[in-house]
Design an enzyme around this catalytic site. Structure first.
Site, short mmCIF file in Angstrom:
data_model
loop_
_atom_site.label_atom_id
_atom_site.label_comp_id
_atom_site.label_asym_id
_atom_site.label_seq_id
_atom_site.Cartn_x
_atom_site.Cartn_y
_atom_site.Cartn_z
N GLU A 113 16.28 49.88 7.72
CA GLU A 113 15.71 49.97 6.34
C GLU A 113 14.26 49.81 6.20
O GLU A 113 14.19 48.47 5.79
CB GLU A 113 16.69 49.36 5.31
CG GLU A 113 18.09 49.71 5.13
CD GLU A 113 18.97 49.24 4.10
OE1 GLU A 113 18.41 48.18 3.75
OE2 GLU A 113 19.99 49.64 3.83
N GLU A 120 24.44 54.51 6.45
CA GLU A 120 24.99 53.33 5.99
C GLU A 120 25.22 53.47 4.64
O GLU A 120 24.44 53.92 3.87
CB GLU A 120 24.22 51.87 6.32
CG GLU A 120 24.65 50.80 5.68
CD GLU A 120 23.91 49.77 5.90
OE1 GLU A 120 23.37 49.34 6.84
OE2 GLU A 120 23.54 48.85 4.91
C1 IDC Z 1 24.38 42.56 4.60
C2 IDC Z 1 25.51 41.96 5.27
C3 IDC Z 1 25.50 40.52 5.17
C4 IDC Z 1 24.50 39.82 5.69
C5 IDC Z 1 23.08 40.42 5.17
C6 IDC Z 1 21.87 40.05 5.87
O1 IDC Z 1 26.67 42.48 4.55
O2 IDC Z 1 26.63 39.91 5.43
O3 IDC Z 1 24.33 38.31 5.30
O4 IDC Z 1 23.13 41.76 5.41
O5 IDC Z 1 21.89 40.40 7.11
C7 IDC Z 1 21.80 46.71 3.67
C8 IDC Z 1 21.46 46.41 5.14
C9 IDC Z 1 22.67 45.45 5.53
C10 IDC Z 1 23.31 44.49 4.51
C11 IDC Z 1 23.87 45.43 3.51
C12 IDC Z 1 24.41 44.39 2.32
O6 IDC Z 1 21.36 47.45 5.91
O7 IDC Z 1 22.21 44.63 6.66
O8 IDC Z 1 24.14 43.73 5.10
N1 IDC Z 1 22.82 46.14 2.93
O9 IDC Z 1 23.56 43.57 1.77
N2 IDC Z 1 20.87 47.52 2.88
C13 IDC Z 1 21.69 47.55 1.66
C14 IDC Z 1 22.78 46.74 1.52
#
Ligand code: IDC
Length: 484
Positions: free
Chosen positions: A310, A402
């Site tokens: 991202e 994702e």
């Molecule tokens: C989130 C995980 C969470 C973690 C956070 C930071 O769910 O447990 O603490 O990342 O690493 C994304 C990202 C993905 C995120 C997810 C939800 O690709 O890494 O995971 N998210 O926030 N993009 C939009 C949402």
């Protein structure tokens, strides 16, 4: 399947959006003293719109087996151009076009065929080419002896009535056994039959935190109980990820690729950049990592590469520049694999930073066999995002690597209405997806209840959260992959 018409005359069908055109060519049948035979048949079909088209070209070898081949044809109209091709090295000089085989489709046995294609542009008119050659032999639909030339008139006996051989049916029923090596054709992800397919599956959580969720039992459940097609291997780069132990994480990813392969699942290798949002921050690491995994997994047909998760806070031109440096590293080892490129604004096609997909359409990554990432979280991203995906889907190959059923934090309640609207849209557009996450994290997006991975049972619904249950129901429905 078709039967060969009598008498000794074979028909080659060349179809196009502008109408089907039938070519009848008299093919000299092989004389009994022929040493080697050449021969070929080509079908050329197009999807055409004002100024542009996608061409699908099936090449069938009717002569002796070849190990590599070059297809040749000429565009009838001076304004017709090949813009971006796949499954062959395409070149155009004036109106003459050649397509040279790749390492993985160069061998064509007698009766074997392969499908290649390209996106093209046109100005005046877009007629289909009427003559093709394969390794210099005119494709008239029948075998022709090369040495020596027949000195007797063609025999009058009718041609054989047995139909020409076709591609053998898949030997297994897993997604990879059926679909084989994937490739991008037009805006779709296509299988080895050149037909658009949609892959549906799950994303791991960060490997650095949830390694205990990815093992033989959990991947058996994903393949058999969930009937999934795809497993995304989410390897964070920061947050105690790859940068802290490149060799260890590379090995972990490779071992999960093997587990996916053993179950006939596609493996999406996600270089999970998130913060910092500029992929260039990790360019050297990306080159090192992708050089290693692409060399190690080059011979497999279940691997898809996602080169940056991202990007955020950077321009599309920076992302594009990153992609144009990382893709050649992969291609040097694994030339036929599909590569997926992240987009601006957390892979929102730019929407989350006030943009849209036009910036990509106007300035695409200069590489073939690639797709672009779109991510959404159903409780946060709704109609304006869905509208943009729908608009972009006819112009760009998209892959939802994702998404969550909850808010963008990864937590909160499942938004069933929005998640359903999203998945119905993706199903209709045949856009592949992976859901965040196949893990037992204590957050709404996780499919398993906390503690599941320590318990070791992954099948059935008692271990699932609301999101897990929703996703398992969506993913378990039959795939119906086209096989001809
Ligand atoms: C989130 C995980 C969470 C973690 C956070 C930071 O769910 O447990 O603490 O990342 O690493 C994304 C990202 C993905 C995120 C997810 C939800 O690709 O890494 O995971 N998210 O926030 N993009 C939009 C949402």
């Amino acid at each position: 399947m078709f039967s060969i018409p009598r008498p000794s005359r074979r028909h080659l069908l060349v179809g196009g959006a502008v109408g089907a055109l039938a070519l009848a060519a008299t093919a000299a049948l092989p004389s009994t003293n022929a040493m080697a035979a050449t021969g070929c048949a080509v079908t050329y079909t197009t999807n055409s719109w004002q100024g542009g088209f996608t061409a699908t070209v099936t090449v069938k070898n009717l002569g002796d087996p070849v190990n590599n081949w070059t297809l040749g044809f000429s565009f009838p109209d001076a304004g017709q151009r090949v813009v971006q091709g796949w499954s062959a090295t395409w070149q155009q000089s004036g109106s003459a076009v050649t397509a040279q085989s790749m390492s993985y489709n160069g061998s064509l046995g007698t009766g074997a065929s392969t499908t290649i294609g390209f996106n093209g542009s046109w100005t005046g008119a877009n007629p289909a080419p009427t003559a093709f050659t394969l390794n210099g032999t005119a494709c008239t639909g029948g075998p022709t002896p090369t040495t020596p030339q027949p000195t007797t008139p063609p025999p009058t006996t009718p041609p054989p009535t047995t139909p020409p051989p076709t591609t053998p049916p898949p030997t297994g029923t897993t997604p990879v056994a059926i679909n084989g090596q994937l490739r991008v054709c037009g805006v779709n992800l296509c299988n080895r039959y050149g037909k658009p397919i949609q892959l549906r599956g799950m994303s791991s959580h960060g490997l650095q935190w949830f390694a205990n969720c990815y093992n033989d039992a959990s991947l058996d459940a994903l393949a058999k109980d969930w009937q999934a097609d795809l497993f995304r291997i989410s390897m964070y780069v920061q947050e105690q990820g790859y940068e802290t132990n490149p060799t260890g994480f590379t090995n972990q990813v490779n071992s999960l690729v093997d587990k996916a392969e053993a179950r006939g699942l596609y493996a999406l290798i996600d270089f999970h950049t998130l913060t910092p949002g500029d992929p260039m921050y990790n360019l050297d690491r990306a080159k090192t990592f992708f050089a290693a995994v692409s060399a190690r997994n080059a011979a497999k047909n279940n691997v898809i590469y996602e080169i940056t998760n991202e990007p955020n806070g950077v321009s599309w031109s920076t992302i594009r520049n990153y992609a144009e440096q990382v893709i050649p590293v992969i291609r040097a080892n694994d030339p036929d694999a599909v590569v997926i490129v992240g987009t601006r604004g957390w892979s929102s096609l730019g929407v989350s930073e006030g943009g849209n997909s036009d910036e990509i359409v106007n300035n695409p990554v200069r590489a073939d066999n690639i797709m672009y990432t779109f991510h959404f979280y159903a409780a946060s991203h709704k109609d304006n995002y869905r509208n943009e995906v729908q608009r972009a889907a006819s112009r760009l190959p998209l892959f939802v690597t994702e998404f969550g059923t909850v808010t963008y934090t990864g937590d909160g309640a499942v938004d069933t209405a929005s998640s359903t609207a999203w998945l119905d849209l993706l199903d209709r557009l045949k856009i592949s997806y992976a859901n965040w996450t196949y893990s037992d994290a204590s957050e709404g997006s996780a499919a398993f209840r906390p503690g599941t991975c320590a318990g070791g049972t992954y099948t059935g619904t008692s271990v699932l959260t609301e999101s897990g249950n929703f996703m398992r129901n969506r993913i378990r429905t039959p795939d119906n992959f086209p096989t001809s």
